[in-house]
Design a protein around this motif. Structure first.
Motif, mmCIF file in Angstrom:
data_model
loop_
_atom_site.group_PDB
_atom_site.id
_atom_site.type_symbol
_atom_site.label_atom_id
_atom_site.label_comp_id
_atom_site.label_asym_id
_atom_site.label_seq_id
_atom_site.Cartn_x
_atom_site.Cartn_y
_atom_site.Cartn_z
ATOM 1 N N TYR A 294 0.860 -1.107 -0.039
ATOM 2 C CA TYR A 294 -0.036 -0.057 -0.055
ATOM 3 C C TYR A 294 0.934 1.228 -0.068
ATOM 4 O O TYR A 294 0.435 2.316 -0.807
ATOM 5 N N LEU A 295 1.782 1.449 0.853
ATOM 6 C CA LEU A 295 2.716 2.531 0.812
ATOM 7 C C LEU A 295 3.464 2.771 -0.372
ATOM 8 O O LEU A 295 3.723 3.947 -0.913
ATOM 9 N N ARG A 296 3.791 1.764 -0.984
ATOM 10 C CA ARG A 296 4.643 1.740 -2.367
ATOM 11 C C ARG A 296 3.641 2.233 -3.524
ATOM 12 O O ARG A 296 3.870 2.853 -4.387
ATOM 13 N N HIS A 297 2.475 1.409 -3.620
ATOM 14 C CA HIS A 297 1.634 1.748 -4.835
ATOM 15 C C HIS A 297 0.319 2.284 -4.743
ATOM 16 O O HIS A 297 -0.119 2.369 -5.567
ATOM 17 N N GLY A 298 -0.094 2.443 -3.396
ATOM 18 C CA GLY A 298 -1.473 2.902 -3.234
ATOM 19 C C GLY A 298 -1.732 4.315 -2.508
ATOM 20 O O GLY A 298 -2.608 4.813 -2.504
ATOM 21 N N ARG A 299 -0.768 4.566 -1.614
ATOM 22 C CA ARG A 299 -0.961 5.537 -0.814
ATOM 23 C C ARG A 299 -0.731 7.075 -1.561
ATOM 24 O O ARG A 299 0.375 6.874 -2.224
ATOM 25 N N PRO A 300 -1.488 7.785 -1.579
ATOM 26 C CA PRO A 300 -1.166 9.140 -2.370
ATOM 27 C C PRO A 300 -0.034 9.962 -1.901
ATOM 28 O O PRO A 300 0.499 9.835 -0.636
ATOM 29 N N ARG A 301 0.671 10.707 -2.641
ATOM 30 C CA ARG A 301 1.854 11.461 -2.226
ATOM 31 C C ARG A 301 1.405 12.525 -1.272
ATOM 32 O O ARG A 301 0.657 13.441 -1.903
ATOM 33 N N THR A 302 1.844 12.857 -0.149
ATOM 34 C CA THR A 302 1.493 13.677 0.790
ATOM 35 C C THR A 302 2.378 13.831 1.938
ATOM 36 O O THR A 302 3.071 13.048 2.220
ATOM 37 N N ASP A 303 2.533 14.849 2.543
ATOM 38 C CA ASP A 303 3.454 15.148 3.578
ATOM 39 C C ASP A 303 2.791 14.502 5.035
ATOM 40 O O ASP A 303 3.271 14.718 6.177
#
Length: 410
Positions: free
Chosen positions: A304-313
């Motif tokens: 999920y962290l590599r391929h599903g989570r959107p880019r955000t701070d």
């Protein structure tokens, strides 16, 4: 359009882009915001003075204009798109939107004063959690609106037991007993505060009547192991960003029996990949537990962290899949959607907590001591674990459990 309005639209586009909105959404929002500014200029309304009724009036105007331009009515939810663009514009121009409700009249002023001071007392003197304060304030506002609308500001000086009984009677229709008990406890807290601060003449907290609830009377929903496996497998096959997120969430719920808030509050820093451990901040007790990061759970979260989570701070692990990217507020809708997709229909409630019950019963059936089960669930006492085990009655007969109050007194 004036230069000021052009600058505002350009700034809005930059803000929306920075919040990871797609360029299509940015163009649409800016277009509707531009039309709204033109409407304000036509009616000589400064944007700094705009209030919700004027936004509603513009949306009606925009609907009529749509119908004239295209010869048909817009789709039922069409107005949500221009409204979202206008709200984004107003947040940028005014700093806050929607605005705080105006306090008009002596009753509203008194209600606002009591709630403001009550909130400060709950936070600073009692040190309650934010969620508890929100619930207590909601009941306070509900009661004060009801009472002040009936008798005005002066009615608090002569508040009586009869008023309390009438209020609880008005609160009762359509409510479950457990909800009424919660309302009663919150009302008692408000009445004690109002007596302490001399808003009412006598302490009426003891006169708030609530329904009797018996320990462990409610039977929770539970999932069997084959149902959990079906839900996990169905979700695992969904390779969309939302599917990757939901599968990681379900793995945490099913493997560790975490509470919904504990999953939502999980941050990137809580995952120690080197030592293969997971830090969990228990939402009820405030304590922290360190759990082993099992391979299947770690793999689901890593994908999920590599391929599903959107880019955000943001540091929270689980985020919304649509801009603006914010942490999930609750998991109930996600869990219900995945249960439905797998064809699993629990007999009662179908929220995240059913995985917690299932994990507790599964450990009991594996002869795990009740104390160990409670430690994994983040309970401070063994009594708190008992409700999670009450469905496994046959298993409880075969395992010796500590019964509170069973000690022989000397």
């Amino acid at each position: 359009m004036s230069n000021t309005d052009r600058d505002l639209i350009a700034e809005l586009a930059n803000v929306l882009t920075a919040q990871s909105y797609s360029q299509v959404v940015v163009r649409n929002y800016c277009a509707y915001a531009r039309d709204f500014l033109a409407y304000l200029a036509q009616h000589e309304i400064p944007i700094t003075t705009v209030k919700p009724p004027q936004v509603a009036q513009y949306l009606r105007y925009a609907t009529i204009a749509f119908r004239k331009r295209r010869g048909r009515s817009p789709a039922p939810h069409w107005h949500s798109i221009p409204r979202s663009g206008i709200h984004a514009l107003l947040r940028l121009a005014k700093g806050q939107w929607p605005p705080e409700p105006e306090v008009v009249g002596p009753e509203a002023a008194l209600r606002h004063e009591i709630c403001f001071k009550y909130e400060t007392w709950l936070r600073e003197e009692r040190g309650l959690a934010a969620a508890s304060i929100v619930a207590l304030l909601a009941e306070a506002r509900y009661f004060l609106v009801w009472q002040l609308d009936r008798g005005g500001a002066q009615s608090l000086n002569v508040l009586s037991v009869r008023d309390i009984d009438l209020y609880m009677g008005a609160r009762s229709p359509g409510q479950r007993r457990v909800s009424l008990k919660d309302y009663a406890e919150r009302l008692r807290s408000l009445l004690r505060y109002m007596y302490r601060t001399r808003y009412v003449a006598s302490d009426l907290a003891a006169h708030v009547v609530s329904p009797m609830l018996y320990a462990y009377e409610g039977v929770p929903s539970i999932l069997e192991p084959d149902q959990i496996a079906t839900v996990l497998e169905t979700t695992r096959r969904d390779k969309s960003p939302m599917g990757l997120r939901d599968y990681a969430i379900l793995m945490l719920l099913a493997t560790y029996g975490l509470r919904s808030g504990e999953v939502r509050n999980l941050t990137i820093e809580d995952i120690d990949w080197r030592s293969e451990s997971l830090r969990v901040r228990h939402s009820k007790t405030g304590a922290c537990s360190f759990l082993p990061l099992l391979p299947q759970v770690g793999e689901a979260m890593l994908v999920y962290l590599r391929h599903g989570r959107p880019r955000t701070d943001r540091r929270e692990v689980f985020m919304r899949n649509r801009a603006p990217y914010r942490p999930l507020r609750n998991l109930a809708s996600e869990v219900r959607r995945r249960l439905s997709a797998a064809g699993v229909k629990p007999p009662g409630k179908s929220g995240p907590h059913i995985f917690r019950h299932a994990r507790a019963v599964e450990m009991l059936r594996a002869s795990v001591p009740q104390k160990v089960i409670g430690d994994l669930l983040g309970h401070r006492s063994t009594e708190a674990t008992v409700p999670y085990l009450k469905l496994a009655t046959e298993d409880l007969r075969a395992i010796a459990l500590d019964v509170p109050g069973s000690e022989v007194l000397a």
